[in-house]
Design an enzyme around this catalytic site. Structure first.
Site, mmCIF file in Angstrom:
data_model
loop_
_atom_site.group_PDB
_atom_site.id
_atom_site.type_symbol
_atom_site.label_atom_id
_atom_site.label_comp_id
_atom_site.label_asym_id
_atom_site.label_seq_id
_atom_site.Cartn_x
_atom_site.Cartn_y
_atom_site.Cartn_z
ATOM 1 N N ASP A 525 -20.458 -61.142 10.939
ATOM 2 C CA ASP A 525 -20.344 -59.707 10.838
ATOM 3 C C ASP A 525 -20.217 -59.368 9.507
ATOM 4 O O ASP A 525 -19.429 -59.908 8.554
ATOM 5 C CB ASP A 525 -19.223 -59.100 11.750
ATOM 6 N N ILE A 526 -21.143 -58.344 9.087
ATOM 7 C CA ILE A 526 -20.628 -57.731 7.598
ATOM 8 C C ILE A 526 -19.665 -56.928 7.636
ATOM 9 O O ILE A 526 -19.213 -56.117 8.167
ATOM 10 C CB ILE A 526 -22.101 -57.040 7.184
ATOM 11 N N ASN A 533 -22.503 -47.469 4.336
ATOM 12 C CA ASN A 533 -23.455 -46.369 4.623
ATOM 13 C C ASN A 533 -22.740 -44.903 4.397
ATOM 14 O O ASN A 533 -23.487 -44.197 4.010
ATOM 15 C CB ASN A 533 -23.450 -46.365 6.322
ATOM 16 N N HIS A 538 -27.681 -44.599 4.327
ATOM 17 C CA HIS A 538 -28.337 -45.548 5.381
ATOM 18 C C HIS A 538 -29.347 -46.350 4.910
ATOM 19 O O HIS A 538 -29.639 -47.420 5.258
ATOM 20 C CB HIS A 538 -28.835 -44.934 6.711
ATOM 21 N N ASP A 542 -29.621 -50.469 4.865
ATOM 22 C CA ASP A 542 -30.829 -51.190 5.633
ATOM 23 C C ASP A 542 -30.871 -52.276 4.199
ATOM 24 O O ASP A 542 -31.475 -53.540 4.683
ATOM 25 C CB ASP A 542 -32.010 -50.094 5.556
ATOM 26 N N ARG A 557 -29.989 -74.432 8.778
ATOM 27 C CA ARG A 557 -31.115 -75.654 8.898
ATOM 28 C C ARG A 557 -32.358 -75.237 9.412
ATOM 29 O O ARG A 557 -32.332 -74.260 9.846
ATOM 30 C CB ARG A 557 -30.216 -76.733 9.774
ATOM 31 N N GLU A 568 -24.727 -54.522 12.309
ATOM 32 C CA GLU A 568 -24.668 -55.514 11.183
ATOM 33 C C GLU A 568 -24.025 -56.670 11.724
ATOM 34 O O GLU A 568 -23.570 -57.322 10.934
ATOM 35 C CB GLU A 568 -23.527 -54.639 10.164
ATOM 36 N N ARG A 588 -21.093 -72.665 4.019
ATOM 37 C CA ARG A 588 -22.560 -72.457 3.250
ATOM 38 C C ARG A 588 -22.883 -71.055 3.538
ATOM 39 O O ARG A 588 -23.333 -70.289 2.590
ATOM 40 C CB ARG A 588 -23.536 -73.509 3.828
#
Length: 690
Positions: A525-526, A533, A538, A542, A557, A568, A588
């Site tokens: 989740d961002i 936003n 917006h 994006d 992988r 998001e 990673r």
């Protein structure tokens, strides 16, 4: 001025208005015909519109209507069309005054009038909409539209209206109710089609009020589709078209304030509310005043002023005491609940939410419910009520999944309609060609007795044309199948990021040899994406989503599946991965996303993510789970990462549950299970900011 004198003047104005209305009705019905019928319909429509706002200037509208009907009957001009118009107007006035039983009796009477059967389901649709039963309203409106559509052909609407074959006002109402249901369930593409048809009807009928309302609704739909420029253009056109009609302008101000709130533009929201309140007070429209005060409560909540929000609820509560209105009450109860949470009046907040759940039962306004759940979840989290925040968060996630599916289905249905139309055109061309071939063959037979060799030549030509047509049909079918395959492939890709979507993930899960899920899931989740936003728009949002998607794809992988889960959120499915490899993959991802700022037109933005991950079956008991349960466990781990400060990954190492029942109990109260060490979590921190 004394009170007695004011009363005398008021009575004088009422009598004068009644007399002028009566004179107009007499003129409208003097010699029945399309123009006179339209004049009467317009006059009745104005009377109903004024009453539906419950304005102080229009008391006794039912008595006025009865006087007009009596005048038309006395003059001998009360024909079938006029009777239907009077019945429809009376039923709508009764609905506005809360007398549904009497209104439905008139609906039954209209159902028995030949040529006016569409008005009965339309009235039932309007009654259901007033009660907040949008699905029932759409079903009734659909029945009305099927009847009305035949009289309102595309391309000749103006002529049909002038000849009194198209009841554009009723058709507009039916389409608007259908579009409202589509919008409420997130099917924005189909809602846009219906609203454009409604706008064409209003414009063909030279009706600026209905045209303005259609434009404002189109502005909302384009905002929901993140089409900012088109949304702004439609709203500007709506405001320009509504000038001169205070009632319509006031309704559009409500829509303008709502759109500004969704854009987090508090200045524009307050300005629209103030202008709308001035209109509502000047016209005496209590319903409009109640709607605007609900918006004012929302404004104060965004400003973190819950006490002022509660104080602003008075006019809305007064309106609901006079006239039950499910739509206004739902918005009001949600706003009051959030304000109570902000004031830490938790018991009062739960009472408001209980009433809101009652109002939401059976309703299909999924978009509004999603917004409500987000506001409630954020309020619970800020108040430190973790359990309520988690429950609300999961409810919102489930609802957003339904909305995403319905929006995708709407877009696919629109594409299918397009391809069906193209296929019908090809079929028509093929039929025309075949008919030409048959005509040519008949002509050849008539000449057979005179020109034998010509017959053979023409027959050969006919066979050649037949072969060409067969080849064309084969190619057309081949192109159609290719288009269908392309459509199916596109339906399993996210249009913004080109990642796989939920539908593709579901297809992968359905192809698994065993019903139990085996592998690893990482839910990503961002962090603070709403702030991106709100602060940058917006468009920048994006850009951030696309760049995070690209970095995720490079971090995993080659055989791992990256899915845009919604908004998001992203989901990574990794098969055949060890515990050490899974931790390395999570680390990673954290460093790949946050290691370098995202380049935007507003400058570089540092973006971080929170991550929850787990391997299944869960050690050490290795209990088998369905993939949906596995997603839920990864989701709970994600929430733990967010609640502990974000920019980190939380992985489930062990879950001590001897059986499925114990596992379900842990899932029901995950935080408590972590505290009691029934669940062991591994934390991986993301890169620190510079």
């Amino acid at each position: 001025m004394s009170r007695v004198r004011r009363l005398r003047l008021s009575c004088l104005w009422v009598l004068l208005g009644w007399s002028l209305g009566l004179a107009q009705v007499q003129a409208a019905t003097a010699s029945p015909g399309p123009a006179q019928a339209e004049a009467l319909a317009a006059r009745l429509d104005l009377l109903v519109r004024q009453e539906q706002g419950q304005t102080d200037q229009q008391p006794g509208s039912l008595k006025t209507l009865q006087a007009w009907r009596q005048t038309a009957a006395t003059d001998g001009v009360l024909d079938d069309r006029a009777r239907a118009d009077f019945d429809l107007a009376e039923a709508r006035l009764l609905l506005a005054q809360g007398n549904s039983e009497a209104a439905l009796r008139l609906a039954d009477r209209l159902a028995a009038q030949p040529g006016f059967q569409a008005l009965s389901p339309l009235l039932r649709a309007e009654q259901a909409a007033r009660q907040g039963r949008l699905q029932a309203a759409a079903d009734w409106a659909g029945q009305a539209w099927l009847i009305l559509e035949a009289g309102c052909p595309e391309g000749s609407l103006k002529t049909a209206i002038e000849q009194d074959r198209c009841d554009y006002r009723s058709a507009w109402s039916a389409l608007r109710l259908l579009a409202r249901q589509r919008t409420a369930e997130g099917a924005y593409s189909l809602a846009e089609v219906q609203l454009r048809s409604a706008l064409e009807l209003a414009q063909a009928g030279a009706d600026p009020e209905r045209s303005a309302l259609s434009m404002a609704s189109l502005a909302q739909v384009h905002q929901s589709l993140s089409q900012t420029e088109q949304s702004r253009r439609w709203l500007t056109l709506a405001l320009q078209t509504a000038q001169g009609d205070a009632q319509t302008l006031g309704q559009i101000k409500v829509i303008e304030a709502t759109m500004a709130a969704r854009n987090s533009d508090l200045g524009a929201q307050r300005q629209a509310l103030d202008e709308g309140l001035q209109i509502a007070r000047s016209t005496g429209n209590r319903r409009l005043l109640a709607q605007l005060h609900v918006g004012l409560i929302d404004f104060y909540m965004q400003q973190k002023q819950p006490l002022r929000a509660l104080q602003a609820a008075g006019p809305a509560l007064d309106w609901l005491a006079r006239q039950p209105d499910a739509r206004i009450e739902r918005a009001l109860r949600n706003n009051l609940a959030v304000a109570r949470i902000q004031l830490r009046q938790f018991e009062r907040a739960r009472q408001e939410l209980a009433r809101l759940r009652e109002l939401n039962q059976g309703h299909t306004e999924l978009v509004e419910q999603s917004v409500e759940l987000r506001e409630q979840g954020e309020a619970w989290a800020e108040a430190g009520q973790t359990r309520e925040a988690i429950l609300t968060y999961h409810a919102e996630r489930k609802l957003n999944a339904q909305l995403t599916a319905r929006h995708r289905e709407s877009s696919l249905q629109q594409l299918k309609l397009k391809y069906d139309s193209e296929r019908k055109q090809r079929d028509l061309a093929l039929l025309v060609s075949k008919q030409a071939l048959v005509d040519r063959q008949l002509s050849n037979r008539q000449l057979a007795s005179q020109v034998g060799y010509a017959v053979a030549a023409l027959l050969g030509l006919s066979l050649l044309l037949g072969a060409v047509m067969v080849r064309r049909v084969h190619l057309a079918n081949k192109r159609l199948k290719a288009n269908e395959l392309l459509l199916r492939a596109q339906s399993e890709r996210d249009p913004l990021t080109d990642l796989a979507n939920r539908r593709h993930f579901l297809a992968v899960m359905n192809q698994q040899a065993q019903p139990a899920f085996n592998g690893a899931l990482l839910m990503v989740d961002i962090d603070h994406f709403k702030h991106v936003n709100d602060e940058h728009g917006h468009g920048i949002g994006d850009v951030v989503i696309c760049e995070v998607a690209r970095r995720l794809s490079h971090a995993v992988r080659q055989n791992d599946l990256v899915v845009r889960w919604g908004g998001e959120e992203f989901l990574v499915f990794a098969a055949d991965v060890s515990a050490e490899q899974l931790c390395a993959l999570a680390e990673r991802i954290l460093h790949s996303v946050a290691g370098t700022p995202v380049t935007t037109t507003d400058g570089p933005l540092r973006i971080t993510v929170s991550l929850g991950f787990a391997r299944f079956p869960l050690p050490p008991s290795e209990l088998l789970l369905h993939w949906e349960q596995a997603v839920n466990w990864a989701d709970m781990a994600l929430y733990s990462a967010k609640s502990r400060g974000r920019n980190r990954a939380m992985g489930i190492e062990t879950v001590h549950a001897p059986d499925a029942e114990a596992l379900a109990a842990i899932a029901a109260d995950f935080d408590a299970a972590c505290s009691s060490e029934r669940v062991s979590l591994k934390q991986i921190l993301g890169p620190s900011g510079t």
